[in-house]
Design an enzyme around this catalytic site. Sequence first.
Site, mmCIF file in Angstrom:
data_model
loop_
_atom_site.group_PDB
_atom_site.id
_atom_site.type_symbol
_atom_site.label_atom_id
_atom_site.label_comp_id
_atom_site.label_asym_id
_atom_site.label_seq_id
_atom_site.Cartn_x
_atom_site.Cartn_y
_atom_site.Cartn_z
ATOM 1 N N GLN A 123 0.802 -1.219 0.000
ATOM 2 C CA GLN A 123 0.000 0.000 0.000
ATOM 3 C C GLN A 123 0.840 1.278 0.000
ATOM 4 O O GLN A 123 0.340 2.336 -0.374
ATOM 5 C CB GLN A 123 -0.962 -0.010 1.188
ATOM 6 C CG GLN A 123 -2.002 -1.112 1.070
ATOM 7 C CD GLN A 123 -2.951 -1.149 2.246
ATOM 8 O OE1 GLN A 123 -2.671 -1.796 3.243
ATOM 9 N NE2 GLN A 123 -4.068 -0.448 2.151
ATOM 10 N N ASP A 155 2.384 0.526 -8.126
ATOM 11 C CA ASP A 155 3.738 0.592 -8.697
ATOM 12 C C ASP A 155 4.595 1.651 -8.013
ATOM 13 O O ASP A 155 5.787 1.442 -7.787
ATOM 14 C CB ASP A 155 3.678 0.905 -10.202
ATOM 15 C CG ASP A 155 3.178 -0.290 -11.023
ATOM 16 O OD1 ASP A 155 2.829 -1.327 -10.403
ATOM 17 O OD2 ASP A 155 3.124 -0.179 -12.256
ATOM 18 N N ARG A 180 3.676 -0.096 13.185
ATOM 19 C CA ARG A 180 3.388 -1.386 12.553
ATOM 20 C C ARG A 180 3.528 -1.270 11.042
ATOM 21 O O ARG A 180 2.864 -0.417 10.435
ATOM 22 C CB ARG A 180 1.966 -1.838 12.925
ATOM 23 C CG ARG A 180 1.561 -3.119 12.215
ATOM 24 C CD ARG A 180 0.158 -3.620 12.572
ATOM 25 N NE ARG A 180 -0.115 -4.796 11.766
ATOM 26 C CZ ARG A 180 -1.207 -4.992 11.037
ATOM 27 N NH1 ARG A 180 -2.194 -4.106 11.033
ATOM 28 N NH2 ARG A 180 -1.337 -6.078 10.307
ATOM 29 N N ASN A 269 -1.907 -10.949 8.427
ATOM 30 C CA ASN A 269 -2.909 -9.901 8.561
ATOM 31 C C ASN A 269 -4.267 -10.372 8.050
ATOM 32 O O ASN A 269 -4.403 -10.729 6.882
ATOM 33 C CB ASN A 269 -2.494 -8.662 7.763
ATOM 34 C CG ASN A 269 -3.500 -7.537 7.937
ATOM 35 O OD1 ASN A 269 -3.607 -6.956 9.012
ATOM 36 N ND2 ASN A 269 -4.279 -7.252 6.899
ATOM 37 N N GLU A 270 -5.266 -10.363 8.924
ATOM 38 C CA GLU A 270 -6.674 -10.585 8.559
ATOM 39 C C GLU A 270 -6.929 -11.845 7.740
ATOM 40 O O GLU A 270 -7.313 -11.774 6.565
ATOM 41 C CB GLU A 270 -7.229 -9.366 7.803
ATOM 42 C CG GLU A 270 -7.222 -8.090 8.609
ATOM 43 C CD GLU A 270 -8.052 -6.978 7.957
ATOM 44 O OE1 GLU A 270 -8.583 -7.189 6.851
ATOM 45 O OE2 GLU A 270 -8.172 -5.910 8.582
ATOM 46 N N ASN A 377 -8.195 -5.959 14.443
ATOM 47 C CA ASN A 377 -8.574 -4.868 13.551
ATOM 48 C C ASN A 377 -10.083 -4.679 13.645
ATOM 49 O O ASN A 377 -10.842 -5.591 13.318
ATOM 50 C CB ASN A 377 -8.210 -5.182 12.098
ATOM 51 C CG ASN A 377 -6.701 -5.222 11.871
ATOM 52 O OD1 ASN A 377 -5.917 -4.988 12.782
ATOM 53 N ND2 ASN A 377 -6.320 -5.509 10.645
ATOM 54 N N TYR A 379 -13.302 -1.962 12.673
ATOM 55 C CA TYR A 379 -13.762 -0.769 11.978
ATOM 56 C C TYR A 379 -15.249 -0.491 12.157
ATOM 57 O O TYR A 379 -15.688 0.644 12.054
ATOM 58 C CB TYR A 379 -13.472 -0.878 10.470
ATOM 59 C CG TYR A 379 -11.999 -0.788 10.121
ATOM 60 C CD1 TYR A 379 -11.393 0.434 9.891
ATOM 61 C CD2 TYR A 379 -11.216 -1.932 10.046
ATOM 62 C CE1 TYR A 379 -10.047 0.520 9.568
ATOM 63 C CE2 TYR A 379 -9.866 -1.855 9.727
ATOM 64 C CZ TYR A 379 -9.290 -0.620 9.487
ATOM 65 O OH TYR A 379 -7.953 -0.532 9.182
ATOM 66 N N GLU A 447 -5.376 -2.298 14.083
ATOM 67 C CA GLU A 447 -5.922 -1.332 13.118
ATOM 68 C C GLU A 447 -7.247 -0.791 13.632
ATOM 69 O O GLU A 447 -8.058 -1.536 14.190
ATOM 70 C CB GLU A 447 -6.194 -1.964 11.735
ATOM 71 C CG GLU A 447 -4.960 -2.231 10.914
ATOM 72 C CD GLU A 447 -5.276 -2.842 9.548
ATOM 73 O OE1 GLU A 447 -6.376 -2.565 9.000
ATOM 74 O OE2 GLU A 447 -4.432 -3.595 9.048
#
Length: 549
Positions: A123, A155, A180, A269-270, A377, A379, A447
């Site tokens: 990311q 990219d 992190r 992760n997740e 995490n 949200y 997160e």
Amino acid sequence: MRILKVLLAAVLIQTVFSLECITGSLRQDKLQIGYQPITVEQCDTNVTACFSFYHNDGTHFTYKLGCDISGLCLTSNGCSLTADPGRQCCCDTSSCVYQNATQPLTFSLPSNFAFSTATAAYQIEGGAFADGKGPSIWDIYTRKPNKIRNNDTGDIACDSYNQWEKDIQNIKDLHINEYRFSISWTRVLPYGTNDVVNQKGVDYYNKILDALNSANINPVVTIFHWDLPQAFQERGGFLNPNIIELYGNYSRFLFQTFGSKVQKWVTINEPLSIVKYEYCGEAVIHAPGEFREHCDWMVYQAGHNILLCHSKAAEIYNNEFRATQNGQIGITISGTWMFPESASKDDTDACERGYQFDWGWWANPVFNGSADFLGVNYYRSLKARNRNSDEYTWFSGYKLALDSGIVTDYDPNWEIISWISVVPQGLRSLLNKFKTEYGNKPILITENGIMDTENDIGFQDNTRIRYLRGHLAAISQAINEDGVNVIGYTLWSLMDNFEWTDGYSTKFGIYSVDFNSPNRTRVAKASATFYKNIINSKIVPGFSTIGDE
Ligand SMILES: *[C@@H]1O[C@H](CO)[C@@H](O)[C@H](O)[C@H]1NC(C)=O
Ligand SMILES: *[C@@H]1O[C@H](CO)[C@@H](O)[C@H](O)[C@H]1NC(C)=O
Ligand SMILES: *[C@@H]1O[C@H](CO)[C@@H](O)[C@H](O)[C@H]1NC(C)=O
Ligand SMILES: *[C@@H]1O[C@H](CO)[C@@H](O)[C@H](O)[C@H]1NC(C)=O
Ligand SMILES: *[C@@H]1O[C@H](CO)[C@@H](O)[C@H](O)[C@H]1NC(C)=O
Ligand SMILES: *[C@@H]1O[C@H](CO)[C@@H](O)[C@H](O)[C@H]1NC(C)=O
């Protein structure tokens, strides 16, 4: 003096308090919170104690005043301090009196609490094909037309491969004590296997780790954040049980290479997102994006192998590295908190099933010995109910929703922003659930955050400030009032970045990034200052400060 009689729905009483005769509540406007002088609640004649508490819905804190026949009025004047600083509750034989709310409401966090922000390699890094890096499934997937909004790719992303020193400076400016980030597997091992090592990739992460350590910022390193080596995807990815040995070898390589500089590792992760968005039916929206068929078994096969990858890494760490490196290893899991749509047994059972499908699947096996902490995490929350067997709904192509037998929706009373619902109480409930399910093991929030909205003008991201305040207050309540063992908070994200299928159109950062400039200029948003003030003071402000809405 003003009494507001409100019937309390049982669902609101999720706190640990033994409130046996609540008969009313007081609701205050957000700008007045902290300044309400006095309120009185009539109680049973036999009242022996009073409590006040507040319900945090992310926008308002609603005060409740209650009488408790199981407690005692201990002090000589019959008053006791409440959880709200500067406030008292006094009781006599027939009423509770809530007094002196003269200070703004605030929420404290422990002095040794970890404050952090998070990023993930694909990311932010860019440099997707630079200096010997091998391709990951995201490098391949983003080349396919119409998969990502605006055909965006990672990219270049935030160009952190070249501009990491600016990131470190921004991290230092925040005064966080943890950071992190994830390691790109194919940057260090271009083909996924240990026989070819890319020294320039190793150098890159060494520079970051050294800079963090010399600034006394504890690195929390995610071993795998979705960017699987393309070379192994072509052999089946997580459907192929060879992934366990491959991932084990990769983990060992990281422990050997970086372990002396890392005290906290996150294995995966997740997992839920991996199985849901990569290996299941119509929900396939993430790389590699090829597994629409055979969802019936793929989702569970992938999940099974992911869990074995985690335990393989934990086993290797325990057997070969823990004695010398003395770090911690955990996993990061994700999902929603579900509130029952009604108090019926069918609906509360549905929520329990929803919990087990989202969280229990991963947390139950991992807490039998292979994790030092649980990374969480969070949200959003949802409302959930039991699904009738003959009911056909939009999610029938979604294997996990179908198998769990539940129907979920948003509560229209919640603030909904894109796919996120602003429900801090859901986080508090989730943390309490972990406490009861897993013996109060340490929980690291890995997160939590929200995207910019059209109401956030320039760098004044008030939506995010409100979201952070509500959720940090809920964490404070979970720690100080419910006794949950939360050891730290990680804000997603340090900066705007490549938000997977949304490309660059969705911005989660507390630093903005100008993706139109070749320099990828970073600028702090208002939330960065807000967060820094909390980090410096360990105090989450309530809703009394004019100008931060
Ligand atoms: C008040 O409560 C106490 C303890 O539960 C009980 O022993 C007592 O009889 C009660 N008194 C009245 C007047 O109800
Ligand atoms: C409550 O208010 C009274 C009078 O305004 C003051 O004397 C007292 O110290 C206050 N108590 C608290 C706990 O702030
Ligand atoms: C994405 O690429 C495809 C194929 O080149 C093209 O048809 C489409 O218009 C592009 N979408 C956008 C938003 O540019
Ligand atoms: C893991 O490493 C060992 C030792 O280097 C090697 O023999 C084995 O083939 C590797 N496994 C995979 C799946 O690459
Ligand atoms: C841990 O393992 C034991 C024995 O297999 C099992 O009874 C228990 O339910 C497990 N605990 C969790 C949280 O999965
Ligand atoms: C990019 O950075 C360089 C060097 O600091 C500077 O000279 C240039 O003006 C910047 N360009 C933009 C578009 O900000």
